[in-house]
Design an enzyme around this catalytic site. Structure first.
Site, mmCIF file in Angstrom:
data_model
loop_
_atom_site.group_PDB
_atom_site.id
_atom_site.type_symbol
_atom_site.label_atom_id
_atom_site.label_comp_id
_atom_site.label_asym_id
_atom_site.label_seq_id
_atom_site.Cartn_x
_atom_site.Cartn_y
_atom_site.Cartn_z
ATOM 1 N N SER A 1 14.160 46.269 9.807
ATOM 2 C CA SER A 1 12.903 45.737 10.352
ATOM 3 C C SER A 1 12.551 44.381 9.735
ATOM 4 O O SER A 1 11.531 43.797 10.082
ATOM 5 C CB SER A 1 11.764 46.732 10.105
ATOM 6 O OG SER A 1 11.680 47.063 8.727
ATOM 7 N N ASN B 1 6.728 55.034 2.503
ATOM 8 C CA ASN B 1 5.851 55.575 3.544
ATOM 9 C C ASN B 1 4.386 55.209 3.306
ATOM 10 O O ASN B 1 3.693 54.766 4.225
ATOM 11 C CB ASN B 1 6.015 57.096 3.633
ATOM 12 C CG ASN B 1 7.420 57.475 4.070
ATOM 13 O OD1 ASN B 1 8.194 56.610 4.480
ATOM 14 N ND2 ASN B 1 7.749 58.761 3.980
ATOM 15 N N THR C 1 -21.109 40.909 45.230
ATOM 16 C CA THR C 1 -20.510 42.241 45.106
ATOM 17 C C THR C 1 -19.433 42.273 46.183
ATOM 18 O O THR C 1 -19.611 41.661 47.251
ATOM 19 C CB THR C 1 -21.541 43.377 45.334
ATOM 20 O OG1 THR C 1 -22.117 43.224 46.638
ATOM 21 C CG2 THR C 1 -22.637 43.364 44.291
ATOM 22 N N HIS C 2 -18.338 42.919 45.896
ATOM 23 C CA HIS C 2 -17.164 42.896 46.809
ATOM 24 C C HIS C 2 -16.690 41.463 47.077
ATOM 25 O O HIS C 2 -16.092 41.188 48.121
ATOM 26 C CB HIS C 2 -17.480 43.580 48.145
ATOM 27 C CG HIS C 2 -18.184 44.889 48.014
ATOM 28 N ND1 HIS C 2 -17.526 46.097 47.946
ATOM 29 C CD2 HIS C 2 -19.517 45.176 47.894
ATOM 30 C CE1 HIS C 2 -18.430 47.078 47.825
ATOM 31 N NE2 HIS C 2 -19.635 46.536 47.770
ATOM 32 N N SER D 1 0.748 19.146 39.269
ATOM 33 C CA SER D 1 1.910 19.704 39.947
ATOM 34 C C SER D 1 2.989 18.645 39.981
ATOM 35 O O SER D 1 2.700 17.454 40.109
ATOM 36 C CB SER D 1 1.537 20.111 41.373
ATOM 37 O OG SER D 1 2.698 20.156 42.178
ATOM 38 N N LYS E 1 -2.981 18.045 43.029
ATOM 39 C CA LYS E 1 -3.287 19.320 42.389
ATOM 40 C C LYS E 1 -3.826 19.175 40.977
ATOM 41 O O LYS E 1 -3.447 18.303 40.216
ATOM 42 C CB LYS E 1 -2.025 20.189 42.337
ATOM 43 C CG LYS E 1 -1.550 20.594 43.706
ATOM 44 C CD LYS E 1 -2.208 21.869 44.165
ATOM 45 C CE LYS E 1 -1.621 23.023 43.448
ATOM 46 N NZ LYS E 1 -1.466 24.211 44.231
ATOM 47 N N GLU F 1 -4.975 31.151 34.366
ATOM 48 C CA GLU F 1 -4.018 32.106 34.957
ATOM 49 C C GLU F 1 -3.247 32.847 33.866
ATOM 50 O O GLU F 1 -2.999 34.053 33.965
ATOM 51 C CB GLU F 1 -3.043 31.365 35.874
ATOM 52 C CG GLU F 1 -3.705 30.769 37.099
ATOM 53 C CD GLU F 1 -2.787 29.777 37.800
ATOM 54 O OE1 GLU F 1 -2.062 30.197 38.703
ATOM 55 O OE2 GLU F 1 -2.793 28.588 37.424
ATOM 56 N N TYR G 1 5.821 61.233 8.169
ATOM 57 C CA TYR G 1 6.438 59.984 8.611
ATOM 58 C C TYR G 1 7.719 60.239 9.407
ATOM 59 O O TYR G 1 8.519 61.107 9.066
ATOM 60 C CB TYR G 1 6.770 59.108 7.395
ATOM 61 C CG TYR G 1 7.464 57.810 7.771
ATOM 62 C CD1 TYR G 1 6.722 56.689 8.130
ATOM 63 C CD2 TYR G 1 8.860 57.717 7.801
ATOM 64 C CE1 TYR G 1 7.349 55.515 8.505
ATOM 65 C CE2 TYR G 1 9.490 56.545 8.175
ATOM 66 C CZ TYR G 1 8.730 55.453 8.526
ATOM 67 O OH TYR G 1 9.359 54.287 8.907
HETATM 68 N N1 ARG Z 1 10.395 49.802 7.432
HETATM 69 C C1 ARG Z 1 9.768 51.085 7.435
HETATM 70 C C2 ARG Z 1 8.672 51.143 8.506
HETATM 71 O O1 ARG Z 1 8.249 50.131 8.917
HETATM 72 C C3 ARG Z 1 9.181 51.371 6.106
HETATM 73 C C4 ARG Z 1 9.040 52.811 5.795
HETATM 74 C C5 ARG Z 1 10.372 53.427 5.645
HETATM 75 N N2 ARG Z 1 10.279 54.780 5.223
HETATM 76 C C6 ARG Z 1 11.313 55.623 5.298
HETATM 77 N N3 ARG Z 1 11.124 56.842 4.924
HETATM 78 N N4 ARG Z 1 12.466 55.236 5.777
HETATM 79 O O2 ARG Z 1 8.248 52.202 8.936
#
Ligand code: ARG
Length: 475
Positions: free
Chosen positions: A37, A124, A169-170, A291, A297, A304, A331
């Site tokens: 991650s 965790n 309205t509408h 444009s 334009k 948008e 977790y």
């Molecule tokens: N990168 C993990 C997350 O974002 C961190 C926690 C990881 N914990 C584990 N038990 N692998 O959730």
């Protein structure tokens, strides 16, 4: 994908750099790619380091690690922080996430004491803490962005408290309203958005740190101390809940989705109002695009795009609800999928708020067009019916019917209600007198709507004053 690893460890069978003892071989390259991650959670570096510093100081205060180790850890973490902020830090996919990247660097910098930081803690509770800190900041940022936009809308409302425009309205002309009233409608919506972000912030402000992996810890930690050090109101009360809860992210995304819905509606109105057919408003050069083929334009691209951004933000909310809905306690790695959604939604919301604030601040309003449009489409038909009730004593249902006949008569002649002659009106109902013309003008119409929260300029000014008071309390 960022930081896709070269297939080194698996290919060479090198020992696992993170889990040491239990593992003889490193992960497959694809395992590393799906698991890591660090490509996105590096964004939590400041929160991670802040949490670790609070944890280390607490461990020392409780006699769990020595003061000198805590000092080395604290200073080492500051070095890591400045390396990251200075761009010198080398994030490594093999180290999976921000927590392991920071800890590994700390080890390289200070050696043995670094290994004591993770006492009485797990990734965790660490990630739950980091992410809460981050989302908490985003709640504050959203409130700041909303306040700025409210300021721009209140200024518009104040300038145009008595400018008459058609109320719809509408999307059919309904009754005349004032520009100020229409602007203040959005102020109310955005005020509720501030309430939602503020409520969510208060609810999320509990510290998961010290819940450890899921069950708490046998070390004599002081969770109240780390909670206080990190600006939380208190520690969370159940360790299983603390490491598996992402309500705070879901609440943030929900509040963001509602807020983005409001922005999208206002954006839609700007698109309609700035069209050649309406010409109620003109966007400034700073907030329009041309444009490449049609020289005439002036396109409302920012409006948008704001209208469209709700798709991303609501999509993020749906994605995270879907991730969370079937997870057993506590977790699960599924929860790592929370971050990109929230990061993108938060960035998107802040950009949309800033762009809307710029557009509203720069908006030129075409008062004459507003008033002309308000006067057409039989917009004062309800005023006429109300007058028949008041002045001629008709029951409202009958008055409604008579007014319908008058509208039909005007329509047949191709004129508006005030253009009918008294004789034409009396042909429909004999009780009508000259005095009726007093209620057929749009200014009289709006001025008469004095009910609390109504569109009368006095009422609009009262609401503007109320909001000015609220804005002053923001400092
Ligand atoms: N990168 C993990 C997350 O974002 C961190 C926690 C990881 N914990 C584990 N038990 N692998 O959730």
């Amino acid at each position: 994908m960022t930081d896709r690893p070269a297939p080194t460890d698996a290919a060479t069978g090198a020992a696992n750099s993170m889990w040491g003892g239990r593992f003889a071989a490193g992960p497959d390259a694809i395992m590393e790619a799906i698991n890591a991650s660090i490509g996105f959670d590096r964004r939590l570096y400041a929160q991670d380091i802040r949490g670790s510093r609070a944890h280390a100081a607490m461990l020392a205060a409780q006699g769990i690690i020595s003061d000198s180790d805590a000092r080395a850890i604290g200073e080492g973490l500051l070095t890591v922080l400045s390396e990251i902020e200075g761009g010198a830090f080398r994030f490594q996919t093999a180290l999976e996430d921000i927590h392991m990247n920071v800890e590994a660097r700390l080890k390289a910098l200070i050696g043995e004491p670094a290994g004591r930081l993770h006492t009485a803690r797990s990734r965790n509770d660490q990630v739950a803490t980091d992410f809460r800190l981050w989302v908490r900041d985003q709640c504050d940022a959203a409130v700041g962005g909303l306040r700025a936009l409210i300021g721009a809308l209140v200024a518009q409302a104040e300038a145009g408290a008595d400018w008459v425009m058609p109320g719809f309205t509408h999307l059919q002309t309904a009754q005349p309203v004032t520009w100020g009233h229409h602007m203040m409608a959005y102020v109310e919506m955005l005020g509720r958005d501030i309430g939602r972000f503020t409520d969510a912030r208060a609810r999320m402000n509990e510290s998961p740190l010290g819940s450890a992996a899921l069950a708490g810890t046998g070390f004599p930690i002081d969770r109240h101390a780390t909670a206080a050090a990190l600006g939380f109101d208190r520690p969370t009360a159940n360790s299983l809940d603390a490491v598996s809860d992402r309500d705070f992210a879901l609440e943030f995304l929900s509040a963001a989705a509602i807020c983005a819905t409001h922005l999208s509606r206002l954006a839609e109105e700007l698109v309609i109002w700035s069209s050649a057919q309406f010409r109620f408003v003109a966007l400034s050069d700073r907030w329009s695009t041309g444009s490449s083929i049609m020289p005439q334009k002036r396109n409302p691209d920012a409006a948008e795009l704001i209208r469209a951004k709700i798709g991303r933000i609501l999509g993020a909310a749906v994605a995270l609800f879907t991730v969370m809905k079937g997870l057993p306690l506590a977790y699960s790695k599924d929860m790592q999928e929370d971050k990109e959604q929230v990061f993108d939604a938060a960035d998107t919301l802040m950009l949309a708020l800033a762009a809307m604030t710029g557009m509203i601040g720069d908006l030129t309003v075409n008062r004459d067009r507003l008033e002309a449009a308000a006067s057409s489409g039989f917009s004062t038909a309800t005023d006429l019916a109300d007058w028949l009730v008041r002045a001629a004593g008709l029951p409202f249902r009958d008055a409604h019917h008579v007014t319908g006949s008058l509208v039909a008569a005007a329509e047949a002649r191709g004129v508006d209600l005030p253009d009918l002659t008294l004789a034409e009106m009396q042909a429909v109902h004999p009780a009508i007198t000259d005095a009726v013309f007093g209620v057929l003008g749009v200014h009289n119409s709006v001025a008469s709507r004095q009910s609390y929260g109504g569109t009368a300029p006095d009422q609009v000014r009262a609401q503007v004053a109320r909001w000015r008071g609220i804005m002053e309390s923001w400092g």
